[in-house]
Design a protein around this motif. Structure first.
Motif, short mmCIF file in Angstrom:
data_model
loop_
_atom_site.label_atom_id
_atom_site.label_comp_id
_atom_site.label_asym_id
_atom_site.label_seq_id
_atom_site.Cartn_x
_atom_site.Cartn_y
_atom_site.Cartn_z
N LEU A 1 0.82 -1.22 0.00
CA LEU A 1 0.00 0.00 0.00
C LEU A 1 0.85 1.26 0.00
O LEU A 1 0.49 2.27 -0.63
N TYR A 2 1.96 1.21 0.70
CA TYR A 2 2.77 2.41 0.91
C TYR A 2 3.70 2.72 -0.26
O TYR A 2 3.81 3.90 -0.67
N LEU A 3 4.35 1.72 -0.81
CA LEU A 3 5.39 1.97 -1.82
C LEU A 3 4.85 2.64 -3.09
O LEU A 3 5.53 3.51 -3.65
N PRO A 4 3.66 2.29 -3.58
CA PRO A 4 3.15 3.03 -4.75
C PRO A 4 2.96 4.52 -4.47
O PRO A 4 3.19 5.35 -5.35
N LEU A 5 2.56 4.86 -3.24
CA LEU A 5 2.42 6.27 -2.89
C LEU A 5 3.78 6.98 -2.91
O LEU A 5 3.90 8.12 -3.38
N VAL A 6 4.80 6.29 -2.42
CA VAL A 6 6.16 6.85 -2.44
C VAL A 6 6.64 7.00 -3.88
O VAL A 6 7.27 8.01 -4.23
N ALA A 7 6.34 6.01 -4.72
CA ALA A 7 6.76 6.08 -6.12
C ALA A 7 6.16 7.30 -6.81
O ALA A 7 6.85 8.01 -7.55
N VAL A 8 4.88 7.55 -6.56
CA VAL A 8 4.22 8.70 -7.17
C VAL A 8 4.79 10.00 -6.61
O VAL A 8 5.08 10.96 -7.35
N GLY A 9 4.93 10.06 -5.30
CA GLY A 9 5.44 11.27 -4.67
C GLY A 9 6.85 11.63 -5.12
O GLY A 9 7.14 12.80 -5.42
N THR A 10 7.72 10.64 -5.20
CA THR A 10 9.09 10.91 -5.63
C THR A 10 9.15 11.22 -7.13
O THR A 10 10.02 11.98 -7.57
N TRP A 11 8.23 10.66 -7.91
CA TRP A 11 8.14 10.99 -9.33
C TRP A 11 7.83 12.48 -9.51
O TRP A 11 8.44 13.16 -10.34
N VAL A 12 6.92 12.99 -8.71
CA VAL A 12 6.58 14.41 -8.78
C VAL A 12 7.76 15.28 -8.35
O VAL A 12 8.12 16.26 -9.01
N LEU A 13 8.39 14.90 -7.25
CA LEU A 13 9.54 15.67 -6.76
C LEU A 13 10.69 15.68 -7.76
O LEU A 13 11.39 16.69 -7.90
N SER A 14 10.87 14.59 -8.46
CA SER A 14 12.01 14.48 -9.37
C SER A 14 11.92 15.42 -10.55
O SER A 14 12.91 15.61 -11.28
N ASP A 15 10.77 16.04 -10.75
CA ASP A 15 10.62 16.98 -11.88
C ASP A 15 11.33 18.31 -11.61
O ASP A 15 11.54 19.09 -12.52
N GLY A 16 11.70 18.56 -10.39
CA GLY A 16 12.38 19.80 -10.05
C GLY A 16 13.87 19.73 -10.36
O GLY A 16 14.54 18.73 -10.05
N SER A 17 14.41 20.77 -10.95
CA SER A 17 15.84 20.78 -11.32
C SER A 17 16.73 20.69 -10.09
O SER A 17 17.82 20.09 -10.15
N ALA A 18 16.29 21.25 -8.97
CA ALA A 18 17.09 21.20 -7.75
C ALA A 18 17.27 19.76 -7.29
O ALA A 18 18.37 19.38 -6.84
N PHE A 19 16.22 18.96 -7.41
CA PHE A 19 16.32 17.56 -7.03
C PHE A 19 17.21 16.80 -7.99
O PHE A 19 18.00 15.94 -7.58
N GLN A 20 17.11 17.08 -9.27
CA GLN A 20 17.93 16.39 -10.26
C GLN A 20 19.41 16.71 -10.09
O GLN A 20 20.27 15.89 -10.40
N GLN A 21 19.71 17.90 -9.59
CA GLN A 21 21.11 18.26 -9.33
C GLN A 21 21.64 17.62 -8.06
O GLN A 21 22.84 17.43 -7.92
#
Length: 262
Positions: free
Chosen positions: A110-130
């Motif tokens: 139940l938890y890991l799919p929520l984390v996958a979606v949340g981190t997918w959204v966060l990864s769109d930021g250039s600061a996170f990619q750096q």
């Protein structure tokens, strides 16, 4: 005056003899492990004393491996060995058994799919990619990425077992349910340098994760619950850097998959 000191010495001996040996060992060793991690696990120490013996191309990755490895050694290998060898605990009593694996698996599902979606959204930021992965060459080479993440996973074993295994189960015979709150205190203290929302949430998260481990009777569930947040963020950021895909919707995800298929 002599009688006073003799009386105090007698009281001290009585107090020491009344201590539970396992609980005392666990709480003292946990404190020592944290201090040693900051001293021996320091990447600066690695560069000063070890790096010169390695090929230059591998030194940065090895420095992360040094830090991760020390956490795994001091937080997982040595504490687990101490409980099992010195106190004759079986795997279940040390928090290393399977416990209620059905409940743990269901919660993770139940938890890991929520984390996958949340981190997918966060990864769109250039600061996170750096910033992620911390070892930036891993985002350009899948072999390096897998080596780095394998080392990172060992770090998470050490981080989670020290608190949710060693301290929680090691002090449980004496402290009972209060062990859940005891293990959350140093966990929160180690987040004090983080941004204040994360620092405050670490108190809630530490108690909740401790309670979950207590209910499942195994520390293993804590590893994917906690580590997935960082490892999935590393994965998504790496994919975005390698493909150049931006956005968080289904179209962006489809573009990402199409790039990978080429």
């Amino acid at each position: 005056m002599l009688d006073l000191f003799q009386n105090e010495w007698s009281r001290l001996r009585t107090a020491i003899s009344s201590l539970d040996r396992q609980t005392t060992f666990v709480l003292v060793f946990a404190a020592v492990a944290v201090v040693l991690q900051f001293i021996l696990g320091d990447r600066g120490l690695f560069y000063e004393h070890v790096a010169a013996s390695l090929p230059a191309d591998w030194r940065e990755l090895a420095s992360w491996g040094w830090w991760f490895g020390m956490q795994g050694l001091l937080g997982f290998v040595l504490p687990a060995a101490g409980l099992l060898l010195f106190f004759s605990n079986d795997l279940e009593d040390a928090g290393l058994g399977l416990g209620n694996w059905r409940l743990a698996t269901g919660i993770a599902a139940l938890y890991l799919p929520l984390v996958a979606v949340g981190t997918w959204v966060l990864s769109d930021g250039s600061a996170f990619q750096q910033q992620y992965p911390h070892y930036s060459p891993a985002s350009q080479n899948w072999t390096l990425f897998l080596i780095y993440e394998a080392l990172f996973l060992f770090y998470w074993l050490g981080w989670e077992y020290l608190w949710r295994g060693f301290v929680l189960f090691g002090s449980a015979p004496t402290l009972g349910l209060y062990a859940i709150f005891v293990q959350a205190i140093p966990f929160a203290a180690l987040h004090v340098s983080k941004p204040w929302p994360e620092a405050l949430l670490s108190i809630v998260g530490g108690i909740a994760l401790g309670a979950l481990v207590w209910r499942c009777r195994s520390f293993w569930i804590a590893v994917p619950i906690h580590a997935a947040q960082m490892m999935l963020l590393d994965f998504w950021c790496t994919l975005r850097v390698r493909t150049g895909v931006s956005g968080v919707g289904l179209e962006a995800f489809a573009q990402l998959v199409s790039h990978l298929g080429r």
